[in-house]
Design an enzyme around this catalytic site. Structure first.
Site, PDB file in Angstrom:
ATOM      1  N   GLU A  85     -41.217  -9.004  -7.768  1.00  0.00           N
ATOM      2  CA  GLU A  85     -41.113 -10.176  -8.640  1.00  0.00           C
ATOM      3  C   GLU A  85     -42.420 -10.379  -9.409  1.00  0.00           C
ATOM      4  O   GLU A  85     -43.489 -10.019  -8.935  1.00  0.00           O
ATOM      5  CB  GLU A  85     -40.864 -11.433  -7.810  1.00  0.00           C
ATOM      6  CG  GLU A  85     -39.647 -11.368  -6.922  1.00  0.00           C
ATOM      7  CD  GLU A  85     -39.537 -12.554  -5.978  1.00  0.00           C
ATOM      8  OE1 GLU A  85     -38.425 -12.812  -5.527  1.00  0.00           O
ATOM      9  OE2 GLU A  85     -40.559 -13.213  -5.693  1.00  0.00           O
ATOM     10  N   ASP A  90     -36.084 -12.628   0.387  1.00  0.00           N
ATOM     11  CA  ASP A  90     -36.795 -13.058  -0.802  1.00  0.00           C
ATOM     12  C   ASP A  90     -38.241 -13.415  -0.448  1.00  0.00           C
ATOM     13  O   ASP A  90     -38.525 -13.836   0.680  1.00  0.00           O
ATOM     14  CB  ASP A  90     -36.087 -14.267  -1.407  1.00  0.00           C
ATOM     15  CG  ASP A  90     -36.520 -14.568  -2.829  1.00  0.00           C
ATOM     16  OD1 ASP A  90     -37.075 -13.668  -3.501  1.00  0.00           O
ATOM     17  OD2 ASP A  90     -36.301 -15.705  -3.279  1.00  0.00           O
TER      18      ASP A  90
END
Length: 143
Positions: free
Chosen positions: A87, A30
């Protein structure tokens, strides 16, 4: 696995992740490109998903450096057989640039704002949203 554990004992983390991967657990990095997420993780860990931090998406359609960075991460992800998730997509211009760069999946306010579980349930029951573009989920952003 908490970031502090991975940084303190890379061999232990690698062993754990490989065992989990063998069981079918998918592994994601992430916020790639920020903090402690390093290129070394791509070489040491069985990575299935590389999530590019939203900081690289802001102004990507006008910033050649950010575009080049995302392009390089997409290439790296492809080389190791990982899916690239970006993202923080907020505009159609960002989405178009990311399609051009070959990103697999995008997420962000462009698609929907966060909602509570109860509100999400109501959205599903009301079926008022248009049908999503499943190419984004199943076959990538390209095309």
């Amino acid at each position: 696995i908490p970031e502090s554990v991975a940084m303190d004992d890379v061999e232990l983390t690698s062993t754990i992740l490989k065992r989990l991967h063998a069981l079918g657990v998918r592994v994601a990095i992430d916020d790639f490109g920020t903090g402690h997420s390093s290129l070394g993780y791509l070489a040491r860990f069985p990575v299935d998903v590389v999530k590019i931090d939203q900081g690289f998406v802001r102004d990507i359609e006008r910033d050649q450096v950010k575009s080049a960075i995302v392009s390089a991460v997409v290439s790296l992800s492809e080389a190791i057989g990982a899916t690239t998730v970006v993202e923080g997509v907020e505009t159609v211009a960002q989405l178009e640039e990311l399609k051009h760069l070959g990103c697999d999946v995008a997420q962000g306010f462009y698609f929907a704002r966060p909602v509570s579980a109860a509100s999400f349930d109501k959205l599903l029951l009301a079926n008022t949203n248009p049908t999503p573009d499943l190419r984004i989920v199943r076959g990538g952003l390209a095309g």
